[in-house]
Design an enzyme around this catalytic site. Structure first.
Site, PDB file in Angstrom:
ATOM      1  N   ARG A  91      14.656 -20.240  64.297  1.00 45.92           N
ATOM      2  CA  ARG A  91      15.662 -20.329  65.354  1.00 45.92           C
ATOM      3  C   ARG A  91      15.825 -19.050  66.137  1.00 45.92           C
ATOM      4  NH1 ARG A  91      19.366 -23.549  62.068  1.00 45.92           N
ATOM      5  NH2 ARG A  91      21.464 -23.078  62.271  1.00 45.92           N
ATOM      6  N   ARG A 130      31.618 -35.047  60.036  1.00 47.44           N
ATOM      7  CA  ARG A 130      30.515 -34.977  59.072  1.00 47.44           C
ATOM      8  C   ARG A 130      30.982 -34.714  57.630  1.00 47.44           C
ATOM      9  NH1 ARG A 130      25.518 -31.021  59.955  1.00 47.44           N
ATOM     10  NH2 ARG A 130      27.140 -29.429  60.032  1.00 47.44           N
TER      11      ARG A 130
END
Ligand code: AP5
Ligand code: MG
Ligand code: ZN
Length: 216
Positions: A91, A130
């Site tokens: 990333r 979530r």
């Protein structure tokens, strides 16, 4: 080694973990998720886990040096010989280059980096609801993808919990960090002819089918 190496590239909440859990067995690739590895280290109370937590709690990236070392060690283990589905790594450009360099020493290279595209509004909705399994890390969503029994993982019976970094403020900083530090990787892989794009919106099963069409 002649193994397939796929990268799942996408914003926090784009569905990387959900997709990897859905297809990794079917395609016979090891699912290696940097965030899961940090959380596992933290749950064991190791120095790596405690160090990573300082950054994760703020929604910032763990330093490249630590992250690169952890992943390169992990992907050299025998269970990765069948191929890789990398989730959350690389990333940063530094991480992407370090991966390329390490692979090339073995005569290997990234097969494809798959960009999972989801709008910012959808990401915020997804992360708000979530729940994750403590046992096998499978993600659920209280509205979109609820477990059969509340608080219990369908796959392994483990307990579901909410991540410390899924608060509104931390999600905002994770999205910011993603835009500044990770989005440039889309260009990086495009320039070397290794970018695939997948529409990440719609039912999870539909998105998984789109991914399978590329990976199979
Ligand atoms: P990490 O754990 O990688 O988190 P992230 O990138 O922020 O991504 P998420 O796990 O939040 O999203 P996801 O794409 O996996 O979505 P999911 O499938 O769960 O990283 C956490 C932290 O660790 C970082 O902030 C950093 O500090 C550190 N870190 C990790 N890697 C690093 C690295 N390489 N370098 C430096 N630091 C690093 O889905 C989200 C929700 O949506 C779920 O509830 C799910 O049920 C639901 N959902 C999924 N698909 C659908 C769908 N199609 N429709 C409706 N709902 C859906
Ligand atoms: Mg994830
Ligand atoms: Zn589980």
């Amino acid at each position: 080694m002649d193994r397939k190496i796929y990268i799942l590239l996408g914003a926090p909440g784009a569905g990387k973990g959900t997709l990897a859990a859905a297809i990794s067995q079917e395609v016979g690739l090891a699912h290696i998720a940097s965030g899961d590895l940090f959380r596992e280290a933290l749950s064991k109370g190791t120095r790596l886990g405690l160090e990573a937590k300082k950054y994760m709690d703020k929604g910032e990236l763990v330093p490249d040096e630590i992250t690169i070392k952890m992943i390169l060690e992990r992907i050299a283990r025998p269970d990765c010989d069948t191929g890789l589905l990398l989730d959350g790594f690389p990333r940063t450009l530094e991480q992407a280059k370090a991966l390329d360099e390490a692979l090339s020493k073995n005569g290997e290279s990234v097969t494809k980096s798959l960009y999972i595209n989801v709008s910012d509004e959808e990401v915020v909705r997804r992360l708000g609801g979530r729940w994750i399994c403590r046992g096998c890390q499978t993600p659920y969503h209280e509205i979109n993808m609820p477990p059969k029994v509340k608080g219990v993982c369908d796959a392994c019976g483990g307990e579901l919990y909410q991540r410390d970094d899924d608060t509104v403020a931390t999600v905002r900083s994770r999205l910011d960090v993603y835009t500044k530090q990770t989005k440039p990787l889309i260009d990086y892989y495009d320039k070397i002819g290794k970018l695939g794009k997948i529409n990440g919106e719609g039912q999870a099963e539909e998105v998984a089918e789109r991914l399978l069409a590329v990976v199979k």
